[in-house]
Every structure is written in structure tokens, then in C-alpha cells.
Design a protein around this motif. Structure first.
Motif, mmCIF file in Angstrom:
data_model
loop_
_atom_site.group_PDB
_atom_site.id
_atom_site.type_symbol
_atom_site.label_atom_id
_atom_site.label_comp_id
_atom_site.label_asym_id
_atom_site.label_seq_id
_atom_site.Cartn_x
_atom_site.Cartn_y
_atom_site.Cartn_z
ATOM 1 N N GLY A 1 -1.664 31.815 39.995
ATOM 2 C CA GLY A 1 -2.346 30.997 39.003
ATOM 3 C C GLY A 1 -3.534 30.255 39.581
ATOM 4 O O GLY A 1 -4.569 30.091 38.914
ATOM 5 N N PRO B 1 1.229 21.603 39.024
ATOM 6 C CA PRO B 1 0.031 22.411 39.277
ATOM 7 C C PRO B 1 0.305 23.580 40.218
ATOM 8 O O PRO B 1 1.256 23.561 41.002
ATOM 9 N N THR C 1 -5.144 20.781 33.053
ATOM 10 C CA THR C 1 -3.769 20.878 32.560
ATOM 11 C C THR C 1 -3.675 20.725 31.048
ATOM 12 O O THR C 1 -4.622 20.288 30.389
ATOM 13 N N TRP D 1 -2.998 24.678 32.812
ATOM 14 C CA TRP D 1 -1.923 24.522 33.793
ATOM 15 C C TRP D 1 -0.884 23.554 33.227
ATOM 16 O O TRP D 1 -1.203 22.674 32.423
#
Length: 237
Positions: A112, A105, A55, A100
Motif C-alpha cells: 500500500g 498507516p 487517510t 488509508w
């Protein structure tokens, strides 16, 4: 509970003694907290295929607008790169960032998620990865859970056998049933703390009020424990 440090099998005496490792961390700093010793050990043997940060890490602080968010994202990328360099040395591959959205998420079946799975599967083929280290399925954060789901999906679709090993950051050790544990070699004294110090946004008020690593997390052991699922819950690769 199982897998106390003294009962875990040494990594160097296991079937993964010569494995090439890819580390998957939900946020920048999880790689150091959960896998710092593994990164250092694998890099010392030229067996570190890379570190992947899932992320953008922007959720650790509140933001006044897009500019504030962008500054933190850039800072966390720099911090992760420095931490990995401290742990693995200057010749190690720099971290890969999947970018991300923090705390939002992708899930299996979404575009994705599938894009990330294909990207990591390609990395595993190109760099001849034998084992993935990822946050445990029972970690109490959606990004940590999704990181495990992504690693599992990569392993399940891999052409060559690919082991998945879980590490804990915030959770307790997993229950004894259904797991076996490996213990990494110890890392140099103070190395994990130096790498954690690179994550200044998480340990100082540099970006104002927000998440702070606790003092306990700055006193971590000089080894990591890695957990492999066995029995019915094992990933079939």
C-alpha cells in the motif's frame, strides 16, 4: 527554538518563490490547520498542484457499525473538498484521497505504501511539482509520521528535484539545529476559520462523541511556517 515568525525567511523571497506545491495532509482538516495560508497563496498564483488527504479520517469518532463509518468517511471527504475550495477558489483541483485506514498507516516496504508512492510520483511528474508540504517527522501521531515518510520516499525517487517542507499541527517547532524556515504571506482575515468551519464533523457533535478541535486551534495565525531539513538530515533531491 528557531523559526519564530519574524526570523523565518519570507517564502516570496526564497528559492521556492515560484514553486508549484503539492500538499500532503494525514487527515482532512490538517490541510487547513497546517497549510491553509500556503494553499491560499499558491492557488492565487496558479501554483497549487493539489491537496492529498492520506487517510479516511474515520478514527475521529466511535462507530456502531459499518454504516456509521461510511457516513463519517463520506462527510469528511465533503468537508475537505469544501475547505480546499474556500482556501483555493473554485478553479483549484479538488483534493485527492488515498483512503488509508485512519491510525493504521502503511509503512515503507508494504504494498500500500509503494502504491501510494508511485501514484504521488506520477502526480508530481504530470503537474510539474517542485515542492511537497507535509506534516513534520516529529508530529505525535502515526499517520502524521507516515505522511512524512511517504513524502520523503516520493522525493527520493523523483526524476526532477523535489523539495520537502514540513509543517506542524500538534507538535512544537522543530529544534534550531538542522532546520531553516519559510514564512508564507498572510491570508485574508478569517479565511482559515471559514475553512475550518467546513470540517463540521471535527468541531460539532454532528457525529456524536469524538474528537473536537480545540478553541486554540480556531485562533491560528494568518500565515504558515514551513521547515526544511538541512545538513545530514536533508533529503537528497
Amino acid at each position: 527554538m528557531v523559526s519564530r515568525p519574524l526570523s523565518a525567511r519570507p517564502l516570496a523571497a526564497s528559492v521556492r518563490a515560484s514553486a508549484r506545491w503539492l500538499i500532503l495532509a494525514p487527515h482532512a482538516d490538517d490541510e487547513t490547520l497546517g497549510c491553509g495560508a500556503l494553499i491560499a497563496d499558491a492557488a492565487s498564483r496558479n501554483a497549487l498542484a493539489g491537496v492529498v488527504i492520506l487517510t479516511d479520517g474515520v478514527g475521529s469518532h466511535n462507530h456502531e457499525g459499518p454504516a456509521s463509518r461510511a457516513r463519517l468517511i463520506a462527510a469528511r471527504r465533503r468537508e475537505a473538498a469544501l475547505a480546499v475550495r474556500l482556501l483555493a477558489g473554485r478553479t483549484a483541483p479538488p483534493p485527492m484521497f488515498l483512503e488509508w485506514s485512519d491510525a493504521h498507516p502503511f509503512t515503507a516496504g508494504e504494498a500500500g505504501f509503494e502504491l501510494a508512492r508511485r501514484r504521488l510520483a506520477a502526480v508530481c511528474r504530470e503537474r510539474r511539482v517542485d515542492a511537497l508540504a507535509v506534516t513534520a517527522r516529529h508530529e505525535p501521531h502515526c499517520d502524521h509520521e507516515s505522511a512524512y515518510a511517504l513524502a520523503s520516499a516520493v522525493a527520493a525517487s523523483a526524476i526532477r528535484p523535489l523539495g520537502v517542507y514540513e509543517y506542524v499541527v500538534w507538535a512544537a517547532e522543530p529544534p534550531s539545529a538542522g532546520y531553516r524556515a519559510l514564512r508564507t504571506p498572510t491570508m485574508l482575515l478569517g479565511l482559515r476559520n471559514r475553512a475550518l468551519a467546513a470540517h463540521r464533523s471535527q468541531i460539532t457533535p454532528q457525529f456524536g462523541e469524538g474528537f473536537r478541535l480545540s478553541a486554540a486551534k480556531l485562533r491560528m495565525p494568518a500565515f504558515d511556517l514551513l521547515y526544511e531539513r538541512i545538513g545530514r538530515d536533508a533529503i537528497s533531491r
